[in-house]
Design a protein around this motif. Structure first.
Motif, PDB file in Angstrom:
ATOM      1  N   ARG A  35      33.595  46.670  42.936  1.00 32.83           N
ATOM      2  CA  ARG A  35      33.724  45.432  42.157  1.00 32.83           C
ATOM      3  C   ARG A  35      33.690  44.217  43.083  1.00 32.83           C
ATOM      4  O   ARG A  35      33.049  43.199  42.780  1.00 32.83           O
ATOM      5  N   ALA A  36      34.380  44.315  44.215  1.00 31.38           N
ATOM      6  CA  ALA A  36      34.364  43.216  45.187  1.00 31.38           C
ATOM      7  C   ALA A  36      32.966  42.989  45.737  1.00 31.38           C
ATOM      8  O   ALA A  36      32.540  41.843  45.947  1.00 31.38           O
ATOM      9  N   GLU A  37      32.237  44.076  45.961  1.00 27.94           N
ATOM     10  CA  GLU A  37      30.850  43.939  46.438  1.00 27.94           C
ATOM     11  C   GLU A  37      29.985  43.247  45.385  1.00 27.94           C
ATOM     12  O   GLU A  37      29.116  42.430  45.725  1.00 27.94           O
ATOM     13  N   VAL A  38      30.218  43.575  44.118  1.00 28.90           N
ATOM     14  CA  VAL A  38      29.477  42.915  43.035  1.00 28.90           C
ATOM     15  C   VAL A  38      29.793  41.418  43.018  1.00 28.90           C
ATOM     16  O   VAL A  38      28.888  40.579  42.888  1.00 28.90           O
ATOM     17  N   GLN A  86      34.715  30.412  44.232  1.00 30.60           N
ATOM     18  CA  GLN A  86      35.844  31.086  43.588  1.00 30.60           C
ATOM     19  C   GLN A  86      35.560  32.574  43.403  1.00 30.60           C
ATOM     20  O   GLN A  86      36.467  33.402  43.534  1.00 30.60           O
ATOM     21  N   ARG A  87      34.308  32.932  43.139  1.00 28.26           N
ATOM     22  CA  ARG A  87      33.968  34.360  43.053  1.00 28.26           C
ATOM     23  C   ARG A  87      34.142  35.026  44.411  1.00 28.26           C
ATOM     24  O   ARG A  87      34.554  36.186  44.504  1.00 28.26           O
ATOM     25  N   GLU A  88      33.853  34.298  45.476  1.00 27.48           N
ATOM     26  CA  GLU A  88      34.075  34.845  46.818  1.00 27.48           C
ATOM     27  C   GLU A  88      35.562  35.049  47.070  1.00 27.48           C
ATOM     28  O   GLU A  88      35.962  36.031  47.718  1.00 27.48           O
ATOM     29  N   SER A  93      40.186  38.565  47.745  1.00 29.35           N
ATOM     30  CA  SER A  93      41.509  39.004  47.293  1.00 29.35           C
ATOM     31  C   SER A  93      41.508  40.478  46.910  1.00 29.35           C
ATOM     32  O   SER A  93      42.423  41.236  47.278  1.00 29.35           O
ATOM     33  N   LEU A  94      40.484  40.918  46.188  1.00 33.99           N
ATOM     34  CA  LEU A  94      40.394  42.326  45.820  1.00 33.99           C
ATOM     35  C   LEU A  94      40.242  43.214  47.044  1.00 33.99           C
ATOM     36  O   LEU A  94      40.827  44.304  47.115  1.00 33.99           O
ATOM     37  N   ALA A 229      50.615  48.452  39.489  1.00 41.22           N
ATOM     38  CA  ALA A 229      50.604  47.121  40.107  1.00 41.22           C
ATOM     39  C   ALA A 229      49.207  46.782  40.612  1.00 41.22           C
ATOM     40  O   ALA A 229      48.770  45.620  40.548  1.00 41.22           O
ATOM     41  N   GLY A 230      48.487  47.797  41.097  1.00 42.67           N
ATOM     42  CA  GLY A 230      47.108  47.567  41.531  1.00 42.67           C
ATOM     43  C   GLY A 230      46.214  47.159  40.381  1.00 42.67           C
ATOM     44  O   GLY A 230      45.334  46.307  40.530  1.00 42.67           O
ATOM     45  N   TYR A 231      46.435  47.795  39.220  1.00 46.33           N
ATOM     46  CA  TYR A 231      45.705  47.361  38.033  1.00 46.33           C
ATOM     47  C   TYR A 231      45.983  45.885  37.739  1.00 46.33           C
ATOM     48  O   TYR A 231      45.084  45.124  37.367  1.00 46.33           O
ATOM     49  N   GLY A 232      47.244  45.500  37.890  1.00 45.73           N
ATOM     50  CA  GLY A 232      47.596  44.107  37.644  1.00 45.73           C
ATOM     51  C   GLY A 232      46.965  43.156  38.644  1.00 45.73           C
ATOM     52  O   GLY A 232      46.625  42.015  38.303  1.00 45.73           O
ATOM     53  N   LEU A 233      46.780  43.619  39.904  1.00 44.03           N
ATOM     54  CA  LEU A 233      46.158  42.762  40.918  1.00 44.03           C
ATOM     55  C   LEU A 233      44.731  42.396  40.540  1.00 44.03           C
ATOM     56  O   LEU A 233      44.247  41.322  40.904  1.00 44.03           O
ATOM     57  N   LEU A 234      44.069  43.299  39.824  1.00 45.17           N
ATOM     58  CA  LEU A 234      42.696  43.010  39.398  1.00 45.17           C
ATOM     59  C   LEU A 234      42.675  41.792  38.477  1.00 45.17           C
ATOM     60  O   LEU A 234      41.824  40.909  38.612  1.00 45.17           O
ATOM     61  N   ALA A 235      43.627  41.756  37.562  1.00 42.15           N
ATOM     62  CA  ALA A 235      43.701  40.596  36.673  1.00 42.15           C
ATOM     63  C   ALA A 235      44.278  39.384  37.394  1.00 42.15           C
ATOM     64  O   ALA A 235      43.853  38.248  37.158  1.00 42.15           O
ATOM     65  N   GLU A 236      45.239  39.615  38.294  1.00 38.01           N
ATOM     66  CA  GLU A 236      45.861  38.499  39.007  1.00 38.01           C
ATOM     67  C   GLU A 236      44.854  37.772  39.883  1.00 38.01           C
ATOM     68  O   GLU A 236      44.890  36.540  40.012  1.00 38.01           O
ATOM     69  N   ALA A 237      43.947  38.539  40.493  1.00 34.55           N
ATOM     70  CA  ALA A 237      42.911  37.904  41.319  1.00 34.55           C
ATOM     71  C   ALA A 237      42.048  36.965  40.492  1.00 34.55           C
ATOM     72  O   ALA A 237      41.614  35.906  40.963  1.00 34.55           O
ATOM     73  N   GLU A 238      41.793  37.358  39.243  1.00 37.57           N
ATOM     74  CA  GLU A 238      41.029  36.489  38.354  1.00 37.57           C
ATOM     75  C   GLU A 238      41.858  35.285  37.916  1.00 37.57           C
ATOM     76  O   GLU A 238      41.363  34.155  37.868  1.00 37.57           O
ATOM     77  N   LEU A 239      43.127  35.528  37.593  1.00 40.06           N
ATOM     78  CA  LEU A 239      43.974  34.438  37.104  1.00 40.06           C
ATOM     79  C   LEU A 239      44.200  33.366  38.164  1.00 40.06           C
ATOM     80  O   LEU A 239      44.382  32.194  37.834  1.00 40.06           O
TER      81      LEU A 239
END
Length: 548
Positions: A35-38, A86-88, A93-94, A229-239
């Motif tokens: 996902r980070a590579e994308v 911001q995408r970078e 972050s991911l 918590a890792g699942y939450g980090l995926l959303a937190e990085a976006e937020l």
């Protein structure tokens, strides 16, 4: 409820479950990495797209940047570029908070799981070894019991046999007693081994393995919590980037709302308004009638006395500036190669730049003077003489800039007067022109013999003009009256249309630029030269004159 109590007999199940949990953690880490590579590739493509469409020329050199639609487009591109940034940040972050940290945590979990299952297998192995020892002691006890029973039967049979000797009977009884003693020892050993095994088995099932299973449960629960918590980090990085992305989107919206059609129309006018007056009406050229002039040595015509049709035709085919192709112009310092309005704007711009440079140099001169005064009052801070070269250089720059300012001011004043005069022409175009002078133009009375001209006129009516006559310049004879070479002494613009039908005159169209060859001598006539060829006199009141 815990695994040690409820799943005491599910060692293999727990082994598979904990391995599945670690595999899921690794799978999520791999997913986040991709996902980070994308995100990184998306940001890179966005930046490349923005770079492709951003203006290549510097902003101040690009006239298109003055249009609101171009400014909004550039602003939109910049907002997209910020959005890519911001995408970078999301990808970074991911990559750090999820991929690296969870991958490290997964390795720690694998080591801990391996340790717990190794401990459980050792306990299982010890219990199995104790069971084997119990089985061995049990079999020995069973064997010894059978041997003791067999020896007892043998001793009893010999004791009843009358033929057996007393020694055989005694020997058999001793053997039976020995076997019975061995059976007792095996029994005691078996009982002790059984007691030991039961104790070890109870410890294994009620203490040792439940503790190991509880440790595995704690490990798996910690892994599950960390994975959540890792699942939450995926959303937190976006937020984390949502506020900035929101600002980017707001910026795009503002850029869209900044497009002003009326302003852009005005900008186009300011950029390309020439300041020229509109061209006047074309004159009617009647080729069906011959001209009524009497040829003379100073007349306008061909040597055979016929009117020069090719010259008139060439005048009618002259390019009118709004529709003709622009020729390559030589750039001049006063921007005279530009239309009047554009020349005025460029001169105004240059004048403002020179004034800014002049103010900067004067400020620097004042600063150097103050520094010199400080050095003179406090010699330990510096040598005043060291500032002299810089002061002299600054003074030289000031003088040079002042001269340039004066030069541009003069050019600007001339350009502004030209613009104003062109505006006056546009307003007064269809007003009635003044009457031409009542006196004849110069050289009108100095024609050569009239009879010869009349003969030429009659002969010209009988014979068509030759090709050679058509190629002859229109002022073949009239040029003899003007001394060659003649250099223009100024420029002038035709305010009104004039049809030069008299001897020595030349036709001109309203708004036509002419070269001034000779000023008015007081008779109301001025000698001019047309750009497309032809020279003669026109009424002075029909001209606006500018001397060199």
């Amino acid at each position: 409820m815990d695994w040690g109590t409820e799943l005491w007999d599910q060692f293999e199940v727990l082994e598979r479950h904990t391995q599945w949990g670690l595999d899921l953690l690794d799978k999520y880490v791999k997913f986040v990495k991709e996902r980070a590579e994308v995100e990184q590739a998306y940001a890179k493509q966005l930046r490349s797209l923005v770079k492709k469409y951003l203006p290549k020329r510097p902003t101040k050199d690009d006239p298109e940047v003055k249009f609101s639609q171009q400014q909004s487009f550039v602003q939109l591109l910049q907002e997209v570029n910020d959005f890519a940034g911001q995408r970078e940040l999301v990808a970074e972050s991911l990559g750090i908070r999820v991929c690296l940290e969870l991958a490290k945590y997964s390795q720690e979990m694998k080591q801990e799981r391996k340790m717990h299952f190794q401990e459980g297998r050792r306990a299982q192995q010890q219990l199995e070894n104790g069971f084997k020892q119990l089985e061995n002691s049990k079999r020995k006890f069973e064997r010894d019991c059978r041997e003791a029973e067999k020896a007892a039967h043998t001793a009893e049979r010999l004791d009843q046999d009358i033929n057996a000797t007393k020694a055989d009977v005694e020997k058999a009884k001793q053997q039976a007693h020995l076997r019975n003693h061995m059976a007792e020892e095996s029994k005691n050993e078996y009982a002790a081994q059984l007691q030991r095994f039961n104790r070890d088995q109870a410890h294994f099932y009620f203490s040792q393995m439940p503790q190991i299973f509880d440790k595995l449960q704690d490990m798996d629960e910690r892994r599950t919590t960390r994975l959540g918590a890792g699942y939450g980090l995926l959303a937190e990085a976006e937020l984390q980037v949502v506020p900035i992305i929101g600002k980017c989107l707001e910026g795009m919206k503002v850029a869209a709302e900044s497009v002003d059609a009326k302003n852009d129309s005005q900008v186009l006018i300011e950029l390309h308004k020439s300041g020229f007056a509109r061209p006047g009406d074309l004159e009617f050229e009647d080729f069906s009638q011959v001209m009524n002039r009497v040829p003379s040595d100073s007349s306008l015509g061909t040597p055979d006395g016929r009117p020069e049709l090719r010259a008139a035709s060439s005048r009618s085919r002259a390019k009118r500036w709004p529709f003709g192709k622009k020729s390559k112009t030589v750039v001049t310092e006063d921007f005279s190669h530009l239309p009047p309005e554009q020349q005025r704007k460029r001169l105004q711009q240059q004048l403002e730049e020179r004034n800014k440079e002049l103010q900067k140099e004067e400020d620097q001169r004042e600063a150097l003077k103050k520094m010199k005064d400080v050095y003179e009052k406090t010699p330990q801070m510096g040598d005043p003489a060291s500032l002299e070269p810089r002061i002299a250089e600054t003074l030289g720059n000031i003088e040079r800039l002042k001269l340039e300012v004066q030069k541009y001011e003069a050019w600007l004043a001339e350009a502004e007067s030209r613009v104003l005069s062109n505006r006056g022409d546009s307003l007064s175009r269809h007003t009635r022109p003044p009457d031409p002078p009542t006196t004849a133009p110069p050289d009108s009375s100095s024609s050569s013999n009239n009879s010869g001209s009349q003969d030429n006129k009659e002969s010209s009516s009988e014979e068509p003009p030759s090709e050679e006559g058509q190629d002859t310049p229109i002022y073949t004879e009239f040029d003899e009256d003007f001394e060659e070479p003649a250099s223009p002494i100024g420029q002038c613009v035709a305010i009104y249309h004039f049809e030069g039908s008299s001897e020595g005159t030349v036709s001109m169209s309203e708004g036509e630029d002419l070269s001034l060859m000779e000023e008015d001598k007081g008779d109301g006539w001025t000698r001019v030269r047309r750009k497309q060829g032809g020279e003669g006199y026109v009424p002075t009141s029909y001209l606006r004159v500018t001397l060199n």
